[in-house]
Design an enzyme around this catalytic site. Sequence first.
Site, short mmCIF file in Angstrom:
data_model
loop_
_atom_site.label_atom_id
_atom_site.label_comp_id
_atom_site.label_asym_id
_atom_site.label_seq_id
_atom_site.Cartn_x
_atom_site.Cartn_y
_atom_site.Cartn_z
N ALA A 331 0.70 -1.25 -0.14
CA ALA A 331 0.10 0.01 -0.12
C ALA A 331 0.80 1.18 -0.02
CB ALA A 331 -1.07 0.01 1.21
N HIS A 459 16.23 4.77 26.56
CA HIS A 459 16.51 3.50 27.43
C HIS A 459 15.36 3.48 28.29
CE1 HIS A 459 18.10 0.15 29.12
NE2 HIS A 459 18.13 0.62 30.48
C1 LIG Z 1 -5.50 -9.49 2.55
C2 LIG Z 1 -4.58 -8.39 2.32
C3 LIG Z 1 -3.75 -7.82 3.16
C4 LIG Z 1 -2.89 -6.77 2.78
N1 LIG Z 1 -2.02 -6.19 3.81
C5 LIG Z 1 -1.19 -4.93 3.43
C6 LIG Z 1 -0.49 -4.32 4.56
O1 LIG Z 1 -0.75 -4.56 5.74
N2 LIG Z 1 0.34 -3.59 4.32
C7 LIG Z 1 0.54 -3.25 2.84
O2 LIG Z 1 1.43 -2.31 2.56
N3 LIG Z 1 0.01 -3.70 1.84
C8 LIG Z 1 -1.01 -4.79 2.31
N4 LIG Z 1 -1.64 -5.51 0.87
C9 LIG Z 1 -1.32 -4.95 -0.07
C10 LIG Z 1 -2.21 -3.65 -0.69
O3 LIG Z 1 -3.50 -3.63 -0.30
C11 LIG Z 1 -1.80 -3.22 -2.25
O4 LIG Z 1 -0.64 -3.33 -2.25
C12 LIG Z 1 -2.61 -1.90 -2.28
O5 LIG Z 1 -3.87 -2.15 -2.05
C13 LIG Z 1 -2.36 -1.43 -3.76
O6 LIG Z 1 -2.96 -0.31 -4.19
P1 LIG Z 1 -3.38 0.02 -5.54
O7 LIG Z 1 -3.81 1.63 -5.36
O8 LIG Z 1 -2.35 -0.32 -6.41
O9 LIG Z 1 -4.63 -0.86 -6.01
P2 LIG Z 1 -6.06 -1.24 -5.32
O10 LIG Z 1 -6.07 -1.22 -3.90
O11 LIG Z 1 -6.27 -2.61 -5.90
O12 LIG Z 1 -7.14 -0.05 -6.32
C14 LIG Z 1 -7.20 -0.11 -7.35
C15 LIG Z 1 -8.69 0.51 -7.46
O13 LIG Z 1 -8.94 0.46 -9.06
C16 LIG Z 1 -10.05 0.31 -9.32
N5 LIG Z 1 -10.18 0.16 -10.76
C17 LIG Z 1 -9.71 -1.00 -11.57
N6 LIG Z 1 -9.62 -0.56 -12.73
C18 LIG Z 1 -10.42 0.36 -13.10
C19 LIG Z 1 -10.93 1.01 -14.14
N7 LIG Z 1 -10.61 0.62 -15.32
N8 LIG Z 1 -11.73 2.03 -13.86
C20 LIG Z 1 -12.09 2.63 -12.59
N9 LIG Z 1 -11.57 1.94 -11.39
C21 LIG Z 1 -10.79 0.81 -11.65
C22 LIG Z 1 -10.52 -0.95 -8.54
O14 LIG Z 1 -11.95 -0.98 -8.19
C23 LIG Z 1 -9.69 -0.63 -7.16
O15 LIG Z 1 -10.66 -0.04 -6.35
C24 LIG Z 1 -2.58 -6.44 1.43
C25 LIG Z 1 -3.16 -6.90 0.59
C26 LIG Z 1 -4.16 -7.90 0.97
C27 LIG Z 1 -5.03 -8.81 -0.28
#
Ligand SMILES: Cc1cc2nc3c(=O)[nH]c(=O)nc-3n(C[C@H](O)[C@H](O)[C@H](O)COP(=O)(O)OP(=O)(O)OC[C@H]3O[C@@H](n4cnc5c(N)ncnc54)[C@H](O)[C@@H]3O)c2cc1C
Length: 476
Positions: A331, A459
């Site tokens: 994230a 500490h």
């Molecule tokens: C169970 C789990 C636990 C996790 N825990 C952690 C953690 O503790 N710490 C951490 O750093 N990471 C964690 N992660 C990883 C983290 O969730 C992802 O790395 C992060 O969400 C990626 O963010 P993003 O913005 O790239 O994509 P996403 O969060 O996947 O968001 C992408 C968005 O784009 C939208 N979208 C896609 N295509 C289109 C389109 N064509 N038009 C309009 N909207 C669209 C989708 O609907 C979605 O809402 C975890 C993941 C999982 C599955």
Amino acid sequence: MSSEFDYDLVIIGAGVGGHGAALHAVNYGLKTAIIEAADMGGTCVNRGCIPSKALLAASGKVRELRNAHHLKSLGIQIGNVEFDQQAIADHATNLVNKIQGDLTNSLKRLGVDIIRGWGKVAGSQKVNVSTENGDKTITAQDIILCPGSVPFVPPGIEIDCKTVFTSDQGVKLETLPDWIAIIGSGYIGLEFSDIYTALGCEVTMIEALDKLMPGFDDDIAKLAERVLIKPRPIETRVGIYAKKITPGYPVVIELADFQTKEDVEVLEVDACLVATGRIPATKNIGLESVGVELDKRNFIPVNDGMAVLSGGEIVPHLYAIGDANGKMMLAHAASAQGIVAVENILEKGKKIDYRSIPAAAFTHPEVSYVGLTETAAQELGLAEGFEVATSRSYFKGNSKALAENEADGIAKVIYRQDTGEVLGVHIFGAHASSIIHEASAAVANRQSVKDLAYLVHAHPTLSEVLDEAYKRAIAS
Ligand SMILES: Cc1cc2nc3c(=O)[nH]c(=O)nc-3n(C[C@H](O)[C@H](O)[C@H](O)COP(=O)(O)OP(=O)(O)OC[C@H]3O[C@@H](n4cnc5c(N)ncnc54)[C@H](O)[C@@H]3O)c2cc1C
Ligand SMILES: NC(=O)c1ccc[n+]([C@@H]2O[C@H](COP(=O)([O-])OP(=O)(O)OC[C@H]3O[C@@H](n4cnc5c(N)ncnc54)[C@H](O)[C@@H]3O)[C@@H](O)[C@H]2O)c1
């Protein structure tokens, strides 16, 4: 910026990456729109970091309060500890709703236009959005793609979302099966094994590669296995993969040897969590309209400034951040990439420094790291002609850890023998996810153990494990 476009910046995808980019863009006065087809906040907020950490927090408390031996050592006795599965699940859902609302409001408050619908690149500096009210085309000086990722389900595995499911359903905690198989021992497998065992389930963990937690530094993975796996009701199978999984009562899992592909065993369990990685959500986002081809794993090719590449060349005005480019599926990495993309839109010439981005698994105790593993550092040393050295310190020698009676843990520092530059730091132990940040700053500034060893730590604190590791490095 220019008024010949509808917006200065249009972002496709309102996950944490898109959100981080939007906030940074409006800070600079860019007229910004963000397009979201599903849940505001994306994976992290709705199906990832947030609900899973809520479950880990609640289940971690159950584990702690049921650990009579640990409590007794602190002079505490309590009776039976009960929990309410639905109330724990509600805690996660309520947190998701709160954070989703906060994220959406922060965008609205700052004047970011939120457009609900499916966004697609429709040529240079153009985006098409399919909304409930039909399609529309908007123009933008610059576009950032942030469509994220979805769970990878290997061929042969059937998901019914009830008995066989991915983390998308797992975070809802709809079921607490007596016996659950977890396929994959990466972040999700490990964190969910922590949740399920704290709440009384038995786990069988199946890992295709020849060791558990293959992504972690070897020393950390070994200690983590000794503390997080061995003493808990977790059976493990390594070098074995789930060839076929059939949902139902029971769930039938056909296991095969990962090397020879020969059938090994058939397991019948109550439920199965499939945690075998994630794949980019990069289909149907219009990249062909600007001549961009995905790489062989369907990630969007980018450079370190987050510009999208076509045949190795920068595609003007197009950036891709977050899980969809596959560089670092976390994230905070997605948000950091968003900031870098906006900086480059403003021609500030920023590059991302992946080496200094920390990562953590929020198990009890936690795992964290920043930079290179020892193996990767050795490979770099061979290529660039330097020796690699390591130093370790242990939580059992740390006063705060002993006061808490949480003495299982290690901090390992990997550095260049010649200059002392820190290449990687790996921590297993209580609050490892917080302690790692000073190491992250050290890696970002390419600091040497020769200087770090003279920093003064309060500490007694757990951060003194790093102080001790740096001091041991200069003493050796
Ligand atoms: C169970 C789990 C636990 C996790 N825990 C952690 C953690 O503790 N710490 C951490 O750093 N990471 C964690 N992660 C990883 C983290 O969730 C992802 O790395 C992060 O969400 C990626 O963010 P993003 O913005 O790239 O994509 P996403 O969060 O996947 O968001 C992408 C968005 O784009 C939208 N979208 C896609 N295509 C289109 C389109 N064509 N038009 C309009 N909207 C669209 C989708 O609907 C979605 O809402 C975890 C993941 C999982 C599955
Ligand atoms: N705390 C965190 O930061 C956190 C928490 C959860 C998820 N995440 C992110 O989510 C992503 C996905 O997590 P994940 O745990 O699913 O992926 P992962 O890549 O971390 O681990 C997947 C594991 O499954 C194994 N595997 C794959 N196919 C298999 C099969 N058929 N049988 C047995 N084993 C198999 C792989 O060898 C690997 O060890 C990660 O990239 C991670 O960055 C981060």
